[in-house]
Write an enzyme that holds these catalytic residues in place. Structure first.
Site, mmCIF file in Angstrom:
data_model
loop_
_atom_site.group_PDB
_atom_site.id
_atom_site.type_symbol
_atom_site.label_atom_id
_atom_site.label_comp_id
_atom_site.label_asym_id
_atom_site.label_seq_id
_atom_site.Cartn_x
_atom_site.Cartn_y
_atom_site.Cartn_z
ATOM 1 N N PRO A 88 0.936 -0.992 0.095
ATOM 2 C CA PRO A 88 0.076 -0.031 0.019
ATOM 3 C C PRO A 88 1.156 1.110 -0.105
ATOM 4 O O PRO A 88 0.398 2.367 -0.266
ATOM 5 C CB PRO A 88 -1.047 -0.329 1.147
ATOM 6 C CG PRO A 88 -0.036 -1.159 2.298
ATOM 7 C CD PRO A 88 0.614 -2.094 1.313
ATOM 8 N N GLU A 115 2.801 -7.151 8.533
ATOM 9 C CA GLU A 115 3.038 -5.557 8.669
ATOM 10 C C GLU A 115 3.738 -4.910 7.623
ATOM 11 O O GLU A 115 3.867 -3.646 7.436
ATOM 12 C CB GLU A 115 3.543 -5.162 10.191
ATOM 13 C CG GLU A 115 2.794 -5.767 11.207
ATOM 14 C CD GLU A 115 1.081 -5.563 11.191
ATOM 15 O OE1 GLU A 115 0.696 -6.625 11.238
ATOM 16 O OE2 GLU A 115 0.675 -4.460 11.067
HETATM 17 N N1 ADE Z 1 -0.807 -4.795 -0.072
HETATM 18 C C1 ADE Z 1 -1.775 -4.341 0.779
HETATM 19 N N2 ADE Z 1 -2.646 -3.566 0.309
HETATM 20 C C2 ADE Z 1 -1.976 -3.383 -0.812
HETATM 21 C C3 ADE Z 1 -2.532 -2.402 -1.965
HETATM 22 N N3 ADE Z 1 -3.551 -1.527 -1.682
HETATM 23 N N4 ADE Z 1 -1.877 -2.372 -2.877
HETATM 24 C C4 ADE Z 1 -0.844 -3.219 -3.158
HETATM 25 N N5 ADE Z 1 -0.547 -4.332 -2.259
HETATM 26 C C5 ADE Z 1 -0.989 -4.292 -1.100
#
Ligand code: ADE
Length: 250
Positions: A88, A115
């Site tokens: 993310p 995490e």
């Molecule tokens: N892993 C956790 N959330 C994610 C996201 N929004 N995009 C890519 N990988 C992720």
């Protein structure tokens, strides 16, 4: 193109890589996807892939050693064009980024979990870090599948009808136009006449204008790089908008 996926949950890929157009592309050898379990590269008897963070805090962090070993096990790790960490914290995925990725002969997708991933994996191993949106998944697996599916559409021969790729939303930076199919009237709702009249130039213009209308209403941020023709069509939409406002007032 060859895509290697490194994951702790290979089973998450089984169904999606077999189904639909993507499944066919893989079966026909247009796209080669290999899924590798990162745990196979753990060196202790418990097959440990994560550990507590230095400095304390909640959760576990994915360790360097299995990830480096997994990437290095892939043919000539130095010659792999793109090593992408899904997280993310990455750059937000766009159609332009996918087009660029689809040019690479090979790519590795690393699915982060827990995490996070030890920062040295990001710094020393990965060429890119990509997020599929501003929300948090439990891991990068679904994000990797999103990338594989979207990249496969851009590989020559995967989509039989190339026109359907070029009219996709985002193919040229804006949302796609509305589409209709038979019946011509459904529960009293019709289809724009121009689509049934066979004038291809008029249909092309109508679709572009409708695509611009939808984009202006839903994603005006995508309208920054418009062609001259688009600017004319947008001006036409503006005029029509103010005419219908006047009609409502009258
Ligand atoms: N892993 C956790 N959330 C994610 C996201 N929004 N995009 C890519 N990988 C992720």
């Amino acid at each position: 193109m060859r895509i290697d996926v490194l994951t702790l949950f290979p089973e998450m890929f089984e169904g999606p890589l077999r189904a639909s157009l993507l499944g066919r592309a893989i079966q026909d050898g247009k796209l080669d996807v290999a899924v590798t379990d990162i745990r196979d590269f753990a060196t202790d008897k418990h097959r440990t892939v994560d550990d507590a963070p230095f400095g304390g805090g909640a959760g576990m962090v994915m360790k360097c050693e299995p990830l480096f070993a997994a990437v290095e096990s892939l043919r000539g790790a130095n010659s792999i064009d793109r090593i992408v960490l899904l997280s993310p914290k990455g750059r937000r995925l766009t159609q332009a980024a996918l087009r660029e990725l689809a040019q690479a002969p090979d790519a590795v997708l690393i699915c982060g979990r827990y995490e996070g991933v030890d920062e040295r994996v990001r710094d020393a191993l990965c060429t890119d870090e990509i997020s599929i949106g501003d929300y948090v998944l439990s891991g990068g697996e679904l994000a990797a599948l999103v990338i594989i599916e979207a990249v496969s559409r851009l590989i020559s021969g995967v989509i039989g009808d190339w026109d359907s790729v070029t009219t996709d939303s985002f193919y040229d930076g804006i949302l796609g136009p509305p589409q209709y199919t038979r019946p011509a009237v459904f529960r009293g709702m019709g289809v724009p006449a121009v689509l049934r009249e066979g004038n291809h130039a008029a249909i092309r213009r109508f679709r572009r204008k409708e695509a611009l209308r939808v984009t202006r209403a839903r994603r005006p941020d995508l309208l920054s790089a418009c062609s001259e023709e688009d600017l004319d069509l947008l001006a036409e939409l503006e005029r029509e908008g103010s005419e219908s406002e006047r009609e409502k007032e009258a």
